[in-house]
Design a protein around this motif. Structure first.
Motif, PDB file in Angstrom:
ATOM      1  N   ARG A 123       0.380   0.153   3.950  1.00  0.00           N
ATOM      2  CA  ARG A 123      -0.444   1.282   3.322  1.00  0.00           C
ATOM      3  C   ARG A 123      -1.369   0.545   2.142  1.00  0.00           C
ATOM      4  NH1 ARG A 123       0.728   4.242  -0.642  1.00  0.00           N
ATOM      5  NH2 ARG A 123       3.043   3.042  -0.665  1.00  0.00           N
TER       6      ARG A 123
ATOM      7  N   ILE B 150       1.202  13.944 -10.985  1.00  0.00           N
ATOM      8  CA  ILE B 150       2.210  12.710 -11.335  1.00  0.00           C
ATOM      9  C   ILE B 150       1.536  11.370 -11.850  1.00  0.00           C
ATOM     10  CG2 ILE B 150       3.581  11.307 -10.088  1.00  0.00           C
ATOM     11  CD1 ILE B 150       4.672  13.620  -8.507  1.00  0.00           C
TER      12      ILE B 150
ATOM     13  N   PHE C 182      -8.805  11.693  -5.399  1.00  0.00           N
ATOM     14  CA  PHE C 182      -8.373  12.903  -5.939  1.00  0.00           C
ATOM     15  C   PHE C 182      -9.572  13.733  -6.203  1.00  0.00           C
ATOM     16  CE2 PHE C 182      -5.341   9.564  -7.429  1.00  0.00           C
ATOM     17  CZ  PHE C 182      -4.127  10.360  -7.310  1.00  0.00           C
TER      18      PHE C 182
ATOM     19  N   ARG D  47       0.733  11.359 -15.348  1.00  0.00           N
ATOM     20  CA  ARG D  47       1.812  11.308 -16.332  1.00  0.00           C
ATOM     21  C   ARG D  47       2.351   9.631 -16.252  1.00  0.00           C
ATOM     22  NH1 ARG D  47       6.931  15.024 -15.921  1.00  0.00           N
ATOM     23  NH2 ARG D  47       7.998  13.100 -16.450  1.00  0.00           N
ATOM     24  N   THR D  48       2.255   9.410 -14.947  1.00  0.00           N
ATOM     25  CA  THR D  48       2.870   7.691 -14.787  1.00  0.00           C
ATOM     26  C   THR D  48       1.937   7.315 -14.119  1.00  0.00           C
ATOM     27  OG1 THR D  48       4.904   8.697 -14.502  1.00  0.00           O
ATOM     28  CG2 THR D  48       5.196   6.722 -13.973  1.00  0.00           C
TER      29      THR D  48
ATOM     30  N   LEU E 126      -8.573   0.727  -9.391  1.00  0.00           N
ATOM     31  CA  LEU E 126      -9.090  -0.142 -10.535  1.00  0.00           C
ATOM     32  C   LEU E 126      -9.037   0.942 -12.055  1.00  0.00           C
ATOM     33  CD1 LEU E 126     -11.889  -2.112  -9.142  1.00  0.00           C
ATOM     34  CD2 LEU E 126      -9.559  -2.817  -9.675  1.00  0.00           C
ATOM     35  N   GLY E 127      -8.790   2.073 -11.721  1.00  0.00           N
ATOM     36  CA  GLY E 127      -8.669   2.866 -12.885  1.00  0.00           C
ATOM     37  C   GLY E 127      -7.413   2.605 -13.824  1.00  0.00           C
TER      38      GLY E 127
ATOM     39  N   THR F 198     -11.222   0.731 -15.866  1.00  0.00           N
ATOM     40  CA  THR F 198     -10.056   1.380 -16.391  1.00  0.00           C
ATOM     41  C   THR F 198     -10.850   2.536 -17.267  1.00  0.00           C
ATOM     42  OG1 THR F 198     -10.111   0.014 -18.316  1.00  0.00           O
ATOM     43  CG2 THR F 198      -8.548  -0.245 -16.685  1.00  0.00           C
TER      44      THR F 198
ATOM     45  N   TRP G 198     -11.225   9.170  -8.796  1.00  0.00           N
ATOM     46  CA  TRP G 198     -11.282  10.860  -9.221  1.00  0.00           C
ATOM     47  C   TRP G 198     -12.662  11.439  -9.074  1.00  0.00           C
ATOM     48  CZ3 TRP G 198      -8.191   7.329 -11.012  1.00  0.00           C
ATOM     49  CH2 TRP G 198      -6.710   7.504 -11.183  1.00  0.00           C
TER      50      TRP G 198
ATOM     51  N   GLU H  82       1.420   4.269 -12.912  1.00  0.00           N
ATOM     52  CA  GLU H  82       1.905   3.101 -11.938  1.00  0.00           C
ATOM     53  C   GLU H  82       2.029   3.807 -10.683  1.00  0.00           C
ATOM     54  OE1 GLU H  82       3.042   3.601 -14.843  1.00  0.00           O
ATOM     55  OE2 GLU H  82       2.835   1.798 -15.946  1.00  0.00           O
ATOM     56  N   THR H  83       2.455   5.196 -10.704  1.00  0.00           N
ATOM     57  CA  THR H  83       2.697   5.433  -9.304  1.00  0.00           C
ATOM     58  C   THR H  83       1.396   5.612  -8.349  1.00  0.00           C
ATOM     59  OG1 THR H  83       2.195   7.837 -10.184  1.00  0.00           O
ATOM     60  CG2 THR H  83       4.273   7.136  -9.997  1.00  0.00           C
ATOM     61  N   ILE H  84       0.300   4.971  -8.901  1.00  0.00           N
ATOM     62  CA  ILE H  84      -0.873   5.350  -7.879  1.00  0.00           C
ATOM     63  C   ILE H  84      -0.590   4.409  -6.562  1.00  0.00           C
ATOM     64  CG2 ILE H  84      -1.826   3.090  -9.086  1.00  0.00           C
ATOM     65  CD1 ILE H  84      -4.005   5.935  -8.227  1.00  0.00           C
ATOM     66  N   VAL H  85       0.351   3.424  -6.682  1.00  0.00           N
ATOM     67  CA  VAL H  85       0.578   2.456  -5.680  1.00  0.00           C
ATOM     68  C   VAL H  85       1.072   3.433  -4.443  1.00  0.00           C
ATOM     69  CG1 VAL H  85       0.813   0.204  -6.598  1.00  0.00           C
ATOM     70  CG2 VAL H  85       2.723   1.820  -6.147  1.00  0.00           C
ATOM     71  N   LEU H  86       1.622   4.524  -4.617  1.00  0.00           N
ATOM     72  CA  LEU H  86       2.199   5.522  -3.609  1.00  0.00           C
ATOM     73  C   LEU H  86       1.075   6.311  -2.859  1.00  0.00           C
ATOM     74  CD1 LEU H  86       5.664   6.254  -5.269  1.00  0.00           C
ATOM     75  CD2 LEU H  86       5.175   4.637  -3.231  1.00  0.00           C
ATOM     76  N   LEU H  87      -0.128   6.348  -3.431  1.00  0.00           N
ATOM     77  CA  LEU H  87      -1.100   7.031  -2.779  1.00  0.00           C
ATOM     78  C   LEU H  87      -1.116   6.945  -1.346  1.00  0.00           C
ATOM     79  CD1 LEU H  87      -3.699   8.453  -3.779  1.00  0.00           C
ATOM     80  CD2 LEU H  87      -4.964   6.408  -3.671  1.00  0.00           C
TER      81      LEU H  87
ATOM     82  N   MET I 280      10.305   5.788 -10.878  1.00  0.00           N
ATOM     83  CA  MET I 280       9.085   5.360 -11.971  1.00  0.00           C
ATOM     84  C   MET I 280       9.105   6.525 -12.790  1.00  0.00           C
ATOM     85  SD  MET I 280       6.164   3.521 -10.051  1.00  0.00           S
ATOM     86  CE  MET I 280       5.860   3.635  -8.416  1.00  0.00           C
TER      87      MET I 280
ATOM     88  N   VAL J  79       4.510  11.429  -0.433  1.00  0.00           N
ATOM     89  CA  VAL J  79       3.335  11.997  -1.278  1.00  0.00           C
ATOM     90  C   VAL J  79       2.738  13.028  -0.678  1.00  0.00           C
ATOM     91  CG1 VAL J  79       1.389  11.580  -2.465  1.00  0.00           C
ATOM     92  CG2 VAL J  79       3.141   9.917  -2.960  1.00  0.00           C
TER      93      VAL J  79
END
Lengths: 260, 411
Positions: free
Chosen positions: A203, B366, B321, B369-370, A216-217, B251, B298, B372-377, A178, B382
Motif C-alpha cells: 500500500r 483523524i 482528501f 488529530r494524529t 509530504l504534508g 509541510t 488536501w 502520523e496516521t497518514i500512513v494508513l491512507l 496511534m 480506513v
C-alpha cells in the motif's frame, strides 16, 4: 525439485480455477482500459485492487491446493526424495502458476494498449512486482497454516483469519494504538508498524505514487527522508523480499519434521 | 486673446514635441556614461544605450525620460547600492540587463527602485544577481511588463523579493517571470492593480504574496514549485481567475493560502499536486467556482472563522482528501460540484446525483488529530470507517453535504 514443481505447476495449469483467475484479470484489465483509456489511471485502480485481492486468492488457493493434494504428497514422501524438496516444489508450483495468471492477465490488456510506448512502464512493473510478491508471501503463509493443522476446516478458518488480520485488523490495531498514544512522537512507530505487514508495504508503494503531496504534508524529518527521496521505494521493496523469505524458511523448517 | 498671441501659442505647442531629442550612449560615442547622459538630457528625451557593460551605481533619475537598452546593454551596480532610482513621473526603462545591486540587512537595495512616481514603465528588462529585483514605493498608474527576475536565493533572511510593491495604486504587472527570489511578487497596500500572465516559480517563500491590498485582480498566472505557494492575506474584493497553482510541496506549503479575505472571487483556477490546494483561514463571502483540484493532498482545508463561502461547479479529482475541517461547525455551502470519489447514482437523469455527497471523511478528521496516521491512507480498514461515518456522521460536520453532486466532470 524441478520435477515436482513441474507436476504441481502443470496440475494447476490444467485446473479450471487458474483459468478463471486469469480470465478475471484479463476482463478487469480490458474493461478498465476500455472505460477510461488512460494507462496511468488504470494502474492506480489496479494497485488498489491487487493489494486486497492477491493476498486473498493466494491464501485460499494455497490452503485449498495443499489439502487437496495431500494424498499425492503422501505418495511422494514414500519415494526416495528429500522432504524439503517436495514441499518447496509444491509451494513454487502454486505461487508461480498464480503469479503467471496475474502477469499474463494484466500484461495482455496493457500490452494491447501500448504500455511499452508510454512512460508508465516503471509503474506497471512495480504493480506486477508487488502483486507477485504478495502472492508468494501469502501462499507461503497459508501452506504453513496447512502444515500446522491437519484438520481441513480449522486450517481453512485460520487461513481466512490470517488474511483478514493482515488486510483489516492489523490496520485497525495500528490506528487505535496511534490514537491512544497520540501525545507521543509516532513517526518511527508508524513506519515500522507498516513495514511489518506485507499488505501495508504494498500500500505504501501505491501511496508513494498517488499521494506523495499529502504524505509530504507531515512534519517529521523521518517521513520527509523516507517519502521525499527514492529510499522509501528501495526499503519497501527490500522489506517485501524479506517477507517472502521468512515464511518460506518457516515452511522448510516445518516440513522437515512434519509427520503424516 | 489676440490672433497674434494665439498663433504664438500654436507654434509653441508645435515645437514642444520637437525638443524631445535622442541621446545615444556607447563606448565610442561622445557620451559614454549613462550618468552623464541622464544629467544632460532634458525632460522627455530618449537615451538609447548600445550594447556594452556599464557601471551604474545609485543613479537617480529625476526627470521624465525614456531609457532604452539595446540587446547586450548591461547595467552593473557593482554590489554597492541601488542600480537605478526612478524618482520622477513618466520614466520608461526598457530592454536592459541589470545586475549586482548591493545587498544589505538594513536597506532594501534593488536593481530598479521607483519612489513616488506616476506613469513609470519598466519593460522587458532582465535582472539577476540582485537583492530586490523591482521595488516600487508610492507609485501609481505604472506598468511592469515582460521582465525577468532571476535569483539564487536559498534562505529567506538573506534574499529579497522579485517584484515588490508598497503603497501603490493602479499598477499593471504582466508577463513577468520571477524565480529564485524570496517572494516572487510581493504586494503590500496595493489597490486597484492587475497582475496577469506572470510565471513565478522556485521561490524560497511565496510565489505571490498579498498583504492589505484591496480591489486587485490577478489572472492567468502560473505559480509553481514555490516554498509555500501563494499567500493572500488581509485583503478585500480580490479576484483570482484562471491561475495555475502547481507542485507546491511541503509541510507548510499551499497552492493558495487565504487569510482574512472578504468578498473575493476564486474562479477557473487549477490546483495540481499541491500538499494543500487552498487553505482557507478566517475568510468570509468568497465564491469558489469552476476551479479544478487535481491530485492534491488536501484540496481544500477550512480552518476556523469561515462564513458564507460558496463552493460550486468545481472539479475535485483524485485528491487524497477533498475537504478537511477542524471543527463540527459549518457555515459554508458546497453544492453542485463534481467529486471523483462520489459513488452515487442518477436515476432521474438530471445530471445530479440522487444521493448527497459528504466531502469530509472521518479519516481526514483523524489525520488532523494524529498526523502520523497518514500512513494508513487508502487502507481497507480506513475505507470501512469512512463508510460508517458516511452513514451516520458523529465526528464530521453533519450539515456539510453536497446536495446536488454533478455526475459529469465540468469542462
Amino acid at each position: 525439485m524441478i520435477k515436482i514443481l513441474k507436476y504441481s505447476f502443470s496440475d494447476l495449469m490444467r485446473s479450471r480455477w487458474s483459468f478463471i483467475y486469469l480470465g478475471f484479470y484479463l476482463i478487469l484489465g480490458f474493461v478498465l482500459l476500455f472505460l477510461n483509456n488512460d494507462l496511468s489511471k488504470g494502474i492506480i485502480t489496479l494497485m488498489n485492487v491487487i493489494v486486497v485481492l492477491t493476498p486473498m486468492i493466494g491464501t485460499i488457493f494455497g490452503v485449498m491446493y495443499f489439502y487437496n493434494s495431500r494424498e499425492f504428497t503422501e505418495l511422494l514422501l514414500a519415494q526416495p526424495v528429500k522432504r524439503s524438496v517436495i514441499f518447496l516444489g509444491q509451494y513454487l508450483g502454486i505461487s508461480l502458476s498464480l503469479s503467471l495468471s496475474l502477469i499474463i492477465g494484466l500484461g495482455l490488456p496493457f500490452l494491447a494498449y501500448g504500455i511499452f510506448r508510454s512512460g508508465e512502464i516503471a509503474n506497471f512493473i512495480m504493480l506486477l512486482i508487488s502483486g507477485t510478491c504478495l502472492t508468494f508471501i501469502f501462499v507461503a503463509l497459508s501452506i504453513n497454516i496447512a502444515l500446522f493443522n491437519s484438520n481441513k476446516i480449522k486450517g481453512f478458518g485460520y487461513a481466512i483469519l490470517m488474511w483478514l488480520f493482515f488486510a483489516v485488523i492489523y490496520d485497525a490495531l495500528i490506528l487505535l494504538s496511534m490514537i491512544v498514544f497520540e501525545d507521543y512522537p509516532l513517526d518511527n512507530y508508524a513506519l515500522v508498524a507498516s513495514f511489518l505487514n506485507p499488505i501495508d508495504l504494498s500500500r505504501i508503494l501505491i501511496l508513494l505514487k498517488l499521494d506523495i503531496s499529502a504524505l509530504l504534508g507531515y512534519t517529521g524529518a523521518l517521513f520527509q527522508r523516507f517519502f521525499g527521496t527514492s529510499s522509501g521505494l528501495l526499503y519497501s521493496l527490500l522489506m517485501l523480499t524479506c517477507w517472502v523469505a521468512i515464511p518460506v524458511m518457516l515452511l522448510l523448517n516445518r516440513s522437515r519434521s512434519k509427520d503424516f | 486673446m489676440s490672433t497674434r498671441a494665439f498663433m504664438a501659442l500654436f507654434w509653441l505647442m508645435a515645437w514642444i514635441p520637437g525638443i524631445s531629442t535622442e541621446i545615444t550612449v556607447c563606448d565610442e560615442c561622445s557620451i559614454s556614461s549613462i550618468a552623464v547622459a541622464v544629467e544632460e538630457a532634458n525632460a522627455g528625451d530618449t537615451i538609447r544605450v548600445s550594447a556594452g557593460h556599464y557601471t551604474v551605481e545609485n543613479l537617480g533619475i529625476t526627470k521624465p525620460m525614456t531609457l532604452i537598452g539595446e540587446p547586450g546593454a548591461i547595467l552593473d551596480g557593482a554590489n554597492t547600492s541601488y542600480v537605478l532610482r526612478l524618482l520622477s513621473d513618466s520614466i520608461t526603462i526598457a530592454g536592459f540587463e541589470i545586475t549586482n545591486s548591493g545587498r544589505s540587512y538594513t536597506k532594501d537595495y534593488a536593481a530598479i527602485y521607483v519612489y513616488d512616481s506616476k506613469m513609470v514603465q519598466v519593460i522587458e528588462n532582465t535582472v539577476h544577481d540582485s537583492f530586490f529585483g523591482i521595488l516600487m514605493e508610492k507609485a501609481t498608474q505604472s506598468v511592469i511588463r515582460g521582465n525577468k527576475v532571476m535569483g539564487t536565493a536559498t534562505r529567506e533572511d538573506q534574499s529579497g523579493n522579485g517584484i515588490h510593491l508598497w503603497h501603490c495604486e493602479e499598477i499593471e504587472i504582466t508577463n513577468n517571470e520571477v524565480f529564485g527570489m524570496r517572494d516572487g511578487i510581493y504586494l503590500e497596500f496595493v489597490d486597484e492593480s492587475r497582475i496577469s500572465r506572470n510565471y513565478s516559480h522556485n521561490n524560497v517563500r511565496y510565489g505571490l504574496h498579498f498583504m492589505f491590498s484591496n480591489h486587485d485582480t490577478y489572472t492567468d498566472n502560473t505559480f509553481q514549485h514555490n516554498g509555500a505557494g501563494v499567500a493572500v492575506m488581509f485583503s478585500k474584493w480580490i479576484r483570482m481567475e484562471r491561475n495555475r497553482f502547481e507542485e507546491n510541496w511541503g509541510t507548510a506549503s499551499y497552492g493558495l493560502l487565504l487569510k482574512e479575505i472578504y468578498d473575493g472571487e476564486v474562479l477557473d483556477n487549477t490546483f495540481t499536486e499541491n500538499t494543500l490546494g487552498i487553505f482557507v483561514d478566517g475568510s468570509a463571502r468568497v465564491n469558489y467556482s469552476h476551479n479544478n483540484f487535481l491530485q492534491n493532498g488536501w484540496a481544500v482545508k477550512v480552518s476556523g472563522g469561515c462564513y458564507a463561502n460558496v463552493f460550486t461547479g468545481n472539479n475535485f479529482i483524485g485528491n487524497s482528501f477533498d475537504i478537511s475541517y477542524n471543527s463540527r461547525m459549518n457555515d459554508n455551502t458546497f453544492n453542485g460540484n463534481f467529486w471523483s470519489s462520489y459513488s452515487g447514482y442518477d436515476l432521474d437523469k438530471n445530471g445530479m446525483g440522487d444521493v448527497p455527497y459528504r466531502p469530509v471523511k472521518l479519516f481526514s478528521y483523524i489525520v488532523n488529530r494524529t498526523p502520523e496516521t497518514i500512513v494508513l491512507l487508502r487502507s481497507l480498514f480506513v475505507d470501512m470507517i469512512n463508510f460508517s461515518e458516511k452513514v451516520s456522521p458523529a465526528f464530521t460536520p453533519d450539515d456539510l453535504i453536497d446536495d446536488s453532486p454533478s455526475m459529469k466532470r465540468f469542462k
